[in-house]
Design a protein around this motif. Structure first.
Motif, PDB file in Angstrom:
ATOM      1  N   ASP A   1     -31.672 -22.615  27.405  1.00  0.00           N
ATOM      2  CA  ASP A   1     -32.834 -22.800  28.276  1.00  0.00           C
ATOM      3  C   ASP A   1     -32.805 -24.129  29.023  1.00  0.00           C
ATOM      4  O   ASP A   1     -33.065 -24.179  30.229  1.00  0.00           O
ATOM      5  CB  ASP A   1     -34.122 -22.712  27.454  1.00  0.00           C
ATOM      6  CG  ASP A   1     -34.376 -21.313  26.930  1.00  0.00           C
ATOM      7  OD1 ASP A   1     -33.944 -20.347  27.596  1.00  0.00           O
ATOM      8  OD2 ASP A   1     -34.995 -21.188  25.860  1.00  0.00           O
ATOM      9  N   THR A   2     -32.483 -25.206  28.297  1.00  0.00           N
ATOM     10  CA  THR A   2     -32.632 -26.549  28.868  1.00  0.00           C
ATOM     11  C   THR A   2     -31.332 -27.270  29.144  1.00  0.00           C
ATOM     12  O   THR A   2     -31.315 -28.242  29.890  1.00  0.00           O
ATOM     13  CB  THR A   2     -33.468 -27.417  27.918  1.00  0.00           C
ATOM     14  OG1 THR A   2     -32.730 -27.607  26.685  1.00  0.00           O
ATOM     15  CG2 THR A   2     -34.800 -26.760  27.615  1.00  0.00           C
ATOM     16  N   GLY A   3     -30.249 -26.828  28.506  1.00  0.00           N
ATOM     17  CA  GLY A   3     -28.988 -27.541  28.644  1.00  0.00           C
ATOM     18  C   GLY A   3     -28.840 -28.707  27.682  1.00  0.00           C
ATOM     19  O   GLY A   3     -27.843 -29.434  27.726  1.00  0.00           O
ATOM     20  N   ASP A   4     -29.805 -28.903  26.781  1.00  0.00           N
ATOM     21  CA  ASP A   4     -29.703 -29.988  25.799  1.00  0.00           C
ATOM     22  C   ASP A   4     -28.553 -29.720  24.842  1.00  0.00           C
ATOM     23  O   ASP A   4     -28.337 -28.577  24.396  1.00  0.00           O
ATOM     24  CB  ASP A   4     -31.002 -30.110  25.007  1.00  0.00           C
ATOM     25  CG  ASP A   4     -32.178 -30.571  25.850  1.00  0.00           C
ATOM     26  OD1 ASP A   4     -31.913 -31.166  26.931  1.00  0.00           O
ATOM     27  OD2 ASP A   4     -33.331 -30.328  25.457  1.00  0.00           O
ATOM     28  N   ILE A   5     -27.826 -30.789  24.492  1.00  0.00           N
ATOM     29  CA  ILE A   5     -26.733 -30.679  23.531  1.00  0.00           C
ATOM     30  C   ILE A   5     -27.327 -30.642  22.122  1.00  0.00           C
ATOM     31  O   ILE A   5     -28.032 -31.563  21.709  1.00  0.00           O
ATOM     32  CB  ILE A   5     -25.750 -31.846  23.653  1.00  0.00           C
ATOM     33  CG1 ILE A   5     -25.235 -31.978  25.103  1.00  0.00           C
ATOM     34  CG2 ILE A   5     -24.584 -31.660  22.681  1.00  0.00           C
ATOM     35  CD1 ILE A   5     -24.436 -30.809  25.588  1.00  0.00           C
ATOM     36  N   LEU A   6     -27.022 -29.601  21.371  1.00  0.00           N
ATOM     37  CA  LEU A   6     -27.571 -29.434  20.025  1.00  0.00           C
ATOM     38  C   LEU A   6     -26.640 -29.986  18.956  1.00  0.00           C
ATOM     39  O   LEU A   6     -27.094 -30.560  17.968  1.00  0.00           O
ATOM     40  CB  LEU A   6     -27.861 -27.955  19.771  1.00  0.00           C
ATOM     41  CG  LEU A   6     -28.793 -27.299  20.798  1.00  0.00           C
ATOM     42  CD1 LEU A   6     -28.957 -25.816  20.503  1.00  0.00           C
ATOM     43  CD2 LEU A   6     -30.147 -27.990  20.825  1.00  0.00           C
ATOM     44  N   TRP A   7     -25.343 -29.815  19.124  1.00  0.00           N
ATOM     45  CA  TRP A   7     -24.357 -30.450  18.246  1.00  0.00           C
ATOM     46  C   TRP A   7     -22.985 -30.423  18.911  1.00  0.00           C
ATOM     47  O   TRP A   7     -22.751 -29.645  19.832  1.00  0.00           O
ATOM     48  CB  TRP A   7     -24.305 -29.816  16.852  1.00  0.00           C
ATOM     49  CG  TRP A   7     -24.117 -28.331  16.745  1.00  0.00           C
ATOM     50  CD1 TRP A   7     -25.052 -27.397  16.447  1.00  0.00           C
ATOM     51  CD2 TRP A   7     -22.873 -27.593  16.896  1.00  0.00           C
ATOM     52  NE1 TRP A   7     -24.507 -26.133  16.416  1.00  0.00           N
ATOM     53  CE2 TRP A   7     -23.167 -26.234  16.665  1.00  0.00           C
ATOM     54  CE3 TRP A   7     -21.548 -27.953  17.178  1.00  0.00           C
ATOM     55  CZ2 TRP A   7     -22.203 -25.234  16.724  1.00  0.00           C
ATOM     56  CZ3 TRP A   7     -20.579 -26.967  17.248  1.00  0.00           C
ATOM     57  CH2 TRP A   7     -20.906 -25.619  17.028  1.00  0.00           C
ATOM     58  N   LYS A   8     -22.102 -31.295  18.422  1.00  0.00           N
ATOM     59  CA  LYS A   8     -20.727 -31.378  18.908  1.00  0.00           C
ATOM     60  C   LYS A   8     -19.785 -31.539  17.719  1.00  0.00           C
ATOM     61  O   LYS A   8     -20.099 -32.253  16.767  1.00  0.00           O
ATOM     62  CB  LYS A   8     -20.534 -32.586  19.840  1.00  0.00           C
ATOM     63  CG  LYS A   8     -21.016 -32.416  21.267  1.00  0.00           C
ATOM     64  CD  LYS A   8     -20.778 -33.707  22.042  1.00  0.00           C
ATOM     65  CE  LYS A   8     -21.104 -33.534  23.515  1.00  0.00           C
ATOM     66  NZ  LYS A   8     -20.063 -32.807  24.229  1.00  0.00           N
ATOM     67  N   VAL A   9     -18.641 -30.879  17.785  1.00  0.00           N
ATOM     68  CA  VAL A   9     -17.622 -30.998  16.743  1.00  0.00           C
ATOM     69  C   VAL A   9     -16.245 -30.984  17.405  1.00  0.00           C
ATOM     70  O   VAL A   9     -15.957 -30.103  18.214  1.00  0.00           O
ATOM     71  CB  VAL A   9     -17.699 -29.844  15.724  1.00  0.00           C
ATOM     72  CG1 VAL A   9     -16.543 -29.928  14.725  1.00  0.00           C
ATOM     73  CG2 VAL A   9     -19.026 -29.854  14.993  1.00  0.00           C
ATOM     74  N   ASN A  10     -15.421 -31.959  17.063  1.00  0.00           N
ATOM     75  CA  ASN A  10     -14.042 -31.969  17.547  1.00  0.00           C
ATOM     76  C   ASN A  10     -13.139 -31.347  16.491  1.00  0.00           C
ATOM     77  O   ASN A  10     -13.174 -31.743  15.330  1.00  0.00           O
ATOM     78  CB  ASN A  10     -13.581 -33.396  17.860  1.00  0.00           C
ATOM     79  CG  ASN A  10     -12.265 -33.402  18.620  1.00  0.00           C
ATOM     80  OD1 ASN A  10     -11.214 -33.116  18.072  1.00  0.00           O
ATOM     81  ND2 ASN A  10     -12.335 -33.725  19.897  1.00  0.00           N
ATOM     82  N   VAL A  11     -12.331 -30.344  16.888  1.00  0.00           N
ATOM     83  CA  VAL A  11     -11.525 -29.602  15.913  1.00  0.00           C
ATOM     84  C   VAL A  11     -10.058 -30.013  15.915  1.00  0.00           C
ATOM     85  O   VAL A  11      -9.273 -29.465  15.134  1.00  0.00           O
ATOM     86  CB  VAL A  11     -11.619 -28.079  16.177  1.00  0.00           C
ATOM     87  CG1 VAL A  11     -13.056 -27.601  16.033  1.00  0.00           C
ATOM     88  CG2 VAL A  11     -11.060 -27.720  17.549  1.00  0.00           C
ATOM     89  N   LYS A  12      -9.672 -30.978  16.725  1.00  0.00           N
ATOM     90  CA  LYS A  12      -8.256 -31.339  16.763  1.00  0.00           C
ATOM     91  C   LYS A  12      -7.892 -32.193  15.564  1.00  0.00           C
ATOM     92  O   LYS A  12      -8.715 -32.929  15.014  1.00  0.00           O
ATOM     93  CB  LYS A  12      -7.904 -32.054  18.063  1.00  0.00           C
ATOM     94  CG  LYS A  12      -8.492 -33.440  18.231  1.00  0.00           C
ATOM     95  CD  LYS A  12      -8.096 -34.007  19.577  1.00  0.00           C
ATOM     96  CE  LYS A  12      -8.683 -35.398  19.805  1.00  0.00           C
ATOM     97  NZ  LYS A  12      -8.330 -35.929  21.131  1.00  0.00           N
ATOM     98  N   ASP A  13      -6.649 -32.073  15.165  1.00  0.00           N
ATOM     99  CA  ASP A  13      -6.094 -32.856  14.067  1.00  0.00           C
ATOM    100  C   ASP A  13      -5.100 -33.840  14.655  1.00  0.00           C
ATOM    101  O   ASP A  13      -3.922 -33.528  14.831  1.00  0.00           O
ATOM    102  CB  ASP A  13      -5.429 -31.926  13.052  1.00  0.00           C
ATOM    103  CG  ASP A  13      -4.956 -32.655  11.795  1.00  0.00           C
ATOM    104  OD1 ASP A  13      -4.819 -33.887  11.849  1.00  0.00           O
ATOM    105  OD2 ASP A  13      -4.736 -31.985  10.777  1.00  0.00           O
TER     106      ASP A  13
END
Length: 459
Positions: free
Chosen positions: A142-154
Motif C-alpha cells: 500500500d505505502t511502499g514502506d520497507i518492512l524488513w531486509k535480509v541479505n542472503v549472500k555468503d
C-alpha cells in the motif's frame, strides 16, 4: 559498467562474435536491431524453422477477424516469478488509471558485479524483491514502506561475488535463490532464516514453489528439487550444459505432477515432480545462415503452461506450442525471444528481441498482426565527433494484460500500455530508470522494479 556491457553472452561465443559483421544488430534483448526470421503458419501445419527467409506476415485467412480475450480478474496474490506456478496470469484488474502512485528505493541497483534480475512476487499485503546485491526486501504493497531486509549472500564462501537469483512465496515463507550459490527460506513475516541450502554453481533464475518442492535451475543446467520445509535435496536432473547463454534467467513451470524445465541449451524437459523422472524433451533451436548468435539457444523466457499446452521461445529463434503430455509440437514460428509468451483467450502474445509485438492464433500459429514497438525510438550513442556512433533501440520486457491493456516496460525507462487488439500504443509513463523485468500485478496495482533498485507502484 553500463547495462549494454553487462547484457553480454557468457563464455564461448566471444570469438565467434568478433568475426560476425552483424554482431551489433544481434545482441541479446535487442541490443541493436535485427529483424526476426518471418513465417506464417497455415491451419494444422508446422512451420520449418530452418527457412530463415520466410516472412512472419499476417495471415490472409485471419484478416479482419476479431479474437476473444477474457475479462480481467482480480490478482490477490502473485506468488511465483510468472504470477502462478504455470507462469501464466491471463488478464488482471490492475492500474486502471495507469499513473505512478509511489516510488521507493529498495536496495542496490545493477552495478559492476551485481544485477537486478529477479521478478517481483507479492502476497499477504507485501511485495518481495531481490536487489542487485542479493538483499531481499519486504515492502508494504500500500505505502511502499520497507518492512524488513535480509541479505542472503555468503561473502566468506564466495568472495568473487555473484549476481542473479530470485524469490517465490508459499506457505508463509519467501524462498530465495542466489548467484552466491544458495537457496534460502525466510519467514515472510519477519525475514528470519528458516533454512539455507548451498549448491555448487550460481543460480541466476528465480525458484518455482509448488506443493512439497522448491524447483530451481542453476547455470550448469541442473534442476534441483528441494524440500520446502527442510531444504533437503530430494532429486536433481542435469540438462545439457551450454556455456553460451543470455544474461536473463528463466524459471520452471509446474502443473500437477509435471515440471517443465528450461535450459540454456534450448532444451525444454518435462519431468515428474515426484522423482525427477524425464517424461519428454524438445529442443527449441534452428539453424541460421546469417547470425552466429542464433547458436545461443538459451530459453531465457519462462515456459508457460495453458490448456494442456506448453508455450516456449528460445534465443535461437523458435516459438513453439507443445502438447503437455507428449511434448509433440502443434505449431512453431521462427521468433527470437527472451520474454515469456502470453497465451490468453484465442491468441498468444510474444515480443521478439528485435522489438516486434506478435499476435498469433493459439491453435494454429497463424498471425493476426505484428507491431513494431521501436518505431520512433532509435537513438545514436557513443563515438566522437559523429565517428563511431552506434544505433540502439530499447529492450522490452513483458507483456502483461492488465485492465484491457498490454503493458510492457523497456530499457529507456518507459512503461507503455498498448491496445491488445491492434498493438497501438495508448499511454506511456516515464519510470526514471531502465526496466528489464516485466511488471507484476497485485491487488489492483502494477509493480515495476527498475535497474537502479527502485520499486514503482502504478495504479
Amino acid at each position: 559498467m553500463n547495462r549494454v556491457l553487462k547484457v553480454a553472452l557468457i563464455c564461448g561465443v566471444a570469438a565467434t562474435m568478433a568475426s560476425c559483421g552483424t554482431v551489433s544488430r544481434n545482441l541479446p534483448f535487442g541490443l541493436g536491431k535485427k529483424d526476426d526470421a518471418k513465417a506464417t503458419a497455415s491451419a494444422g501445419e508446422r512451420i520449418s524453422v530452418l527457412e530463415f527467409e520466410q516472412q512472419l506476415a499476417p495471415s490472409a485467412a485471419l484478416s479482419g477477424r476479431d479474437y476473444f480475450l477474457p475479462g480481467p480478474q482480480a490478482a490477490t496474490a502473485w506468488t511465483q516469478p510468472g504470477g502462478t506456478s504455470e507462469n501464466l496470469v491471463e488478464h488482471v484488474i490492475a492500474a486502471p488509471n495507469f499513473q505512478i502512485a509511489w516510488k521507493r528505493s529498495v536496495g542496490e541497483g545493477s552495478a559492476r558485479v551485481g544485477n537486478v534480475m529477479a521478478p517481483i512476487v507479492a502476497a499477504d499485503g507485501k511485495i518481495f524483491v531481490l536487489d542487485g546485491e542479493s538483499t531481499v526486501s519486504a515492502v508494504s504493497a500500500d505505502t511502499g514502506d520497507i518492512l524488513w531486509k535480509v541479505n542472503v549472500k555468503d561473502a566468506e564462501r564466495d568472495r568473487s561475488g555473484g549476481f542473479g537469483g530470485g524469490v517465490a512465496f508459499a506457505g508463509g515463507k519467501v524462498f530465495v535463490s542466489s548467484g552466491y550459490r544458495s537457496v534460502t527460506a525466510l519467514d515472510a513475516a519477519t525475514g528470519g532464516v528458516v533454512w539455507t541450502q548451498q549448491v555448487d554453481s550460481p543460480i541466476h533464475g528465480a525458484p518455482t514453489v509448488v506443493g512439497a518442492h522448491v524447483f530451481v535451475v542453476d547455470v550448469d543446467s541442473q534442476l534441483f528439487a528441494f524440500d520446502v520445509n527442510t531444504g533437503a535435496q530430494d532429486w536433481t536432473y542435469r540438462g545439457i550444459a551450454e556455456p553460451a547463454r543470455v544474461m536473463r534467467a528463466s524459471s520452471p513451470a509446474v502443473t500437477g505432477n509435471t515440471v517443465i524445465a528450461p535450459f540454456s541449451s534450448g532444451q525444454l524437459v518435462a519431468l515428474s515432480a515426484l522423482n525427477g523422472q524425464p517424461l519428454w524433451e524438445q529442443t527449441l533451436s534452428r539453424t541460421s545462415r546469417t547470425s552466429a548468435l542464433s547458436e545461443v539457444r538459451d530459453v531465457a523466457g519462462r515456459p508457460v503452461i495453458s490448456r494442456g499446452m506448453v508455450y516456449g521461445v528460445s534465443h535461437s529463434g523458435v516459438l513453439s506450442a507443445l502438447d503437455l503430455r507428449s511434448g509433440q509440437p502443434k505449431w512453431q514460428l521462427p521468433v527470437t525471444g527472451v520474454n515469456a509468451p502470453l497465451p490468453v483467450g484465442d491468441v498468444v502474445f510474444i515480443v521478439s528481441t528485435s522489438g516486434e509485438l506478435i499476435t498469433a492464433n493459439r491453435d494454429t500459429g497463424q498471425i493476426y498482426w505484428t507491431r513494431e514497438l521501436n518505431e520512433g525510438r532509435k537513438r545514436k550513442v557513443g563515438g566522437f565527433l559523429n565517428f563511431g556512433r552506434r544505433t540502439i533501440y530499447p529492450q522490452w520486457s513483458g507483456p502483461l494484460l492488465a485492465s484491457n491493456r498490454l503493458v510492457m516496460v523497456n530499457s529507456y525507462g518507459e512503461a507503455v500500455a498498448f491496445d491488445p487488439k491492434t498493438g497501438v500504443a495508448q499511454t506511456t509513463l516515464k519510470l526514471g530508470a531502465p526496466a528489464y523485468i516485466a511488471p507484476a500485478a497485485y491487488n489492483g496495482a502494477l509493480y515495476v522494479l527498475t535497474d537502479n533498485g527502485q520499486l514503482i507502484c502504478i495504479r
